[in-house]
Design a protein around this motif. Structure first.
Motif, PDB file in Angstrom:
ATOM      1  N   GLN A  29     -36.764  -4.202 -31.992  1.00 31.07           N
ATOM      2  CA  GLN A  29     -37.544  -4.218 -33.230  1.00 31.07           C
ATOM      3  C   GLN A  29     -37.820  -2.807 -33.729  1.00 31.07           C
ATOM      4  O   GLN A  29     -37.805  -2.552 -34.937  1.00 31.07           O
ATOM      5  N   TYR A  30     -38.069  -1.895 -32.791  1.00 31.20           N
ATOM      6  CA  TYR A  30     -38.334  -0.504 -33.183  1.00 31.20           C
ATOM      7  C   TYR A  30     -37.147   0.070 -33.958  1.00 31.20           C
ATOM      8  O   TYR A  30     -37.314   0.654 -35.034  1.00 31.20           O
ATOM      9  N   PHE A  31     -35.952  -0.101 -33.418  1.00 32.97           N
ATOM     10  CA  PHE A  31     -34.786   0.487 -34.074  1.00 32.97           C
ATOM     11  C   PHE A  31     -34.337  -0.318 -35.288  1.00 32.97           C
ATOM     12  O   PHE A  31     -33.732   0.244 -36.204  1.00 32.97           O
ATOM     13  N   VAL A  32     -34.632  -1.596 -35.326  1.00 31.91           N
ATOM     14  CA  VAL A  32     -34.378  -2.369 -36.547  1.00 31.91           C
ATOM     15  C   VAL A  32     -35.244  -1.819 -37.684  1.00 31.91           C
ATOM     16  O   VAL A  32     -34.768  -1.630 -38.804  1.00 31.91           O
ATOM     17  N   ASP A  33     -36.502  -1.533 -37.385  1.00 31.80           N
ATOM     18  CA  ASP A  33     -37.389  -0.961 -38.407  1.00 31.80           C
ATOM     19  C   ASP A  33     -36.974   0.456 -38.797  1.00 31.80           C
ATOM     20  O   ASP A  33     -37.131   0.871 -39.943  1.00 31.80           O
ATOM     21  N   LEU A  34     -36.442   1.201 -37.831  1.00 33.07           N
ATOM     22  CA  LEU A  34     -36.080   2.595 -38.091  1.00 33.07           C
ATOM     23  C   LEU A  34     -34.760   2.725 -38.849  1.00 33.07           C
ATOM     24  O   LEU A  34     -34.639   3.520 -39.787  1.00 33.07           O
ATOM     25  N   LEU A  35     -33.772   1.913 -38.463  1.00 26.60           N
ATOM     26  CA  LEU A  35     -32.414   2.070 -38.986  1.00 26.60           C
ATOM     27  C   LEU A  35     -32.043   1.067 -40.069  1.00 26.60           C
ATOM     28  O   LEU A  35     -31.069   1.267 -40.793  1.00 26.60           O
ATOM     29  N   HIS A  36     -32.777  -0.034 -40.143  1.00 20.43           N
ATOM     30  CA  HIS A  36     -32.466  -1.116 -41.094  1.00 20.43           C
ATOM     31  C   HIS A  36     -30.997  -1.549 -41.002  1.00 20.43           C
ATOM     32  O   HIS A  36     -30.259  -1.556 -42.000  1.00 20.43           O
ATOM     33  N   PRO A  37     -30.557  -1.918 -39.803  1.00 18.93           N
ATOM     34  CA  PRO A  37     -29.146  -2.327 -39.647  1.00 18.93           C
ATOM     35  C   PRO A  37     -28.883  -3.658 -40.349  1.00 18.93           C
ATOM     36  O   PRO A  37     -29.806  -4.422 -40.635  1.00 18.93           O
ATOM     37  N   ASP A  38     -27.611  -3.932 -40.595  1.00 18.19           N
ATOM     38  CA  ASP A  38     -27.227  -5.205 -41.200  1.00 18.19           C
ATOM     39  C   ASP A  38     -27.276  -6.340 -40.186  1.00 18.19           C
ATOM     40  O   ASP A  38     -27.529  -7.488 -40.544  1.00 18.19           O
ATOM     41  N   GLU A  39     -27.032  -6.007 -38.914  1.00 24.93           N
ATOM     42  CA  GLU A  39     -27.061  -7.007 -37.845  1.00 24.93           C
ATOM     43  C   GLU A  39     -27.535  -6.352 -36.558  1.00 24.93           C
ATOM     44  O   GLU A  39     -27.370  -5.141 -36.357  1.00 24.93           O
ATOM     45  N   LEU A  40     -28.074  -7.182 -35.664  1.00 27.18           N
ATOM     46  CA  LEU A  40     -28.389  -6.771 -34.303  1.00 27.18           C
ATOM     47  C   LEU A  40     -27.514  -7.587 -33.359  1.00 27.18           C
ATOM     48  O   LEU A  40     -27.549  -8.818 -33.390  1.00 27.18           O
ATOM     49  N   HIS A  41     -26.696  -6.908 -32.562  1.00 29.84           N
ATOM     50  CA  HIS A  41     -25.868  -7.583 -31.565  1.00 29.84           C
ATOM     51  C   HIS A  41     -26.512  -7.389 -30.194  1.00 29.84           C
ATOM     52  O   HIS A  41     -26.784  -6.256 -29.789  1.00 29.84           O
ATOM     53  N   ALA A 163     -29.689  13.536 -35.255  1.00 31.09           N
ATOM     54  CA  ALA A 163     -29.547  13.217 -36.675  1.00 31.09           C
ATOM     55  C   ALA A 163     -30.720  12.365 -37.143  1.00 31.09           C
ATOM     56  O   ALA A 163     -31.484  11.822 -36.338  1.00 31.09           O
ATOM     57  N   THR A 164     -30.847  12.246 -38.448  1.00 30.47           N
ATOM     58  CA  THR A 164     -31.879  11.388 -39.028  1.00 30.47           C
ATOM     59  C   THR A 164     -31.408   9.931 -38.983  1.00 30.47           C
ATOM     60  O   THR A 164     -30.203   9.662 -38.886  1.00 30.47           O
ATOM     61  N   PRO A 165     -32.334   8.981 -39.068  1.00 33.81           N
ATOM     62  CA  PRO A 165     -31.927   7.574 -39.142  1.00 33.81           C
ATOM     63  C   PRO A 165     -30.969   7.301 -40.291  1.00 33.81           C
ATOM     64  O   PRO A 165     -30.036   6.493 -40.159  1.00 33.81           O
ATOM     65  N   GLN A 166     -31.187   7.969 -41.408  1.00 34.22           N
ATOM     66  CA  GLN A 166     -30.319   7.765 -42.570  1.00 34.22           C
ATOM     67  C   GLN A 166     -28.891   8.228 -42.286  1.00 34.22           C
ATOM     68  O   GLN A 166     -27.918   7.563 -42.671  1.00 34.22           O
ATOM     69  N   GLN A 167     -28.758   9.354 -41.612  1.00 36.21           N
ATOM     70  CA  GLN A 167     -27.422   9.850 -41.269  1.00 36.21           C
ATOM     71  C   GLN A 167     -26.726   8.911 -40.294  1.00 36.21           C
ATOM     72  O   GLN A 167     -25.526   8.653 -40.417  1.00 36.21           O
ATOM     73  N   ILE A 168     -27.491   8.391 -39.329  1.00 37.18           N
ATOM     74  CA  ILE A 168     -26.909   7.476 -38.353  1.00 37.18           C
ATOM     75  C   ILE A 168     -26.434   6.191 -39.016  1.00 37.18           C
ATOM     76  O   ILE A 168     -25.336   5.698 -38.748  1.00 37.18           O
ATOM     77  N   ALA A 169     -27.246   5.651 -39.889  1.00 36.61           N
ATOM     78  CA  ALA A 169     -26.886   4.398 -40.554  1.00 36.61           C
ATOM     79  C   ALA A 169     -25.716   4.553 -41.513  1.00 36.61           C
ATOM     80  O   ALA A 169     -25.001   3.583 -41.787  1.00 36.61           O
ATOM     81  N   SER A 170     -25.495   5.764 -42.005  1.00 42.05           N
ATOM     82  CA  SER A 170     -24.471   5.959 -43.030  1.00 42.05           C
ATOM     83  C   SER A 170     -23.182   6.592 -42.516  1.00 42.05           C
ATOM     84  O   SER A 170     -22.253   6.816 -43.292  1.00 42.05           O
TER      85      SER A 170
END
Length: 221
Positions: A29-41, A163-170
């Motif tokens: 949940q912590y990283f879902v809130d931080l990264l806003h991924p499309d899916e959690l596997h 890196a920032t969460p935004q950089q990781i997600a992108s």
């Protein structure tokens, strides 16, 4: 070499989940809130080479994971590839297979706790993990993430890739993130001992998971 831009972000949480507990859920949940991924596997381990003697069956662990993660903010995929693999489970093989499955333009983020970070340099091909995914680690009481607790080569690798969460997600892979403000300390080993002693650790396990454990008489003497 700069990693390709990513069209989607997939967070990956692996573990023995023997049993799954609130600490696993909190980390996700912590990283879902931080990264806003499309899916959690979520990947239950099959035959993890650094652990021995899983007590619950693969089918039981899959069902417990399904129950634990049934109320996430993002779609959840229970990935059984490690369970279906007949050989020893290495994270590098799993991430390589995921990259082949998902393609080059997806951000794959592998999540871990500080306890795993402290011995990351003992993992098979640990430096190659960055060729396929980002690595994000979260704190856990009793398991520091500073230089005094993490092997120097791991600390240096994480620092150089921070890196920032935004950089990781992108971007697709190769970056790191350390989260130092997640203070959840729950041990599957302690939970198994508690259940073995006839106790009911209802504050440590999702209610539907504890119901399943009791209905199927898991972790009893």
């Amino acid at each position: 070499m700069t990693a390709p831009s990513a069209s989607r972000c997939i967070a990956i949480l692996g573990g023995s989940f023997d049993p799954v507990h609130n600490g696993h859920v909190a980390l996700a949940q912590y990283f879902v809130d931080l990264l806003h991924p499309d899916e959690l596997h979520v990947l239950p381990a099959g035959n993890p080479w650094q652990k021995h003697g899983l007590q619950a069956s693969a089918a039981d662990r899959v069902e417990m994971v399904r129950r634990a993660f049934d109320n996430q903010k993002v779609p959840v995929v229970i990935d059984e590839q490690e369970i279906l693999r007949s050989t020893a489970t290495f994270t590098i093989d799993t991430l390589r297979a995921l990259r082949e499955e998902l393609g080059p333009d997806v951000s794959i983020v592998f999540l871990m706790g500080a306890d795993q970070l402290q011995h990351l340099n003992t993992w098979q091909g640990w430096r190659q993990l960055f060729d396929y995914a980002h690595l994000c680690a979260a704190s856990r009481p009793g398991f520091g993430m500073g230089a005094a607790h993490v092997p120097q080569e791991v600390a240096q690798e994480f620092a150089s890739r921070n890196a920032t969460p935004q950089q990781i997600a992108s971007h697709s892979h190769g970056l790191t993130c350390l989260a130092s403000n997640l203070a959840v300390d729950i041990s599957s080993t302690a939970i198994r001992a508690s259940l073995h002693n006839g106790e009911r650790p209802d504050v440590l396990i999702p209610a539907r998971v504890l119901d399943y454990i009791e209905q199927h008489h898991l972790y009893q003497s």
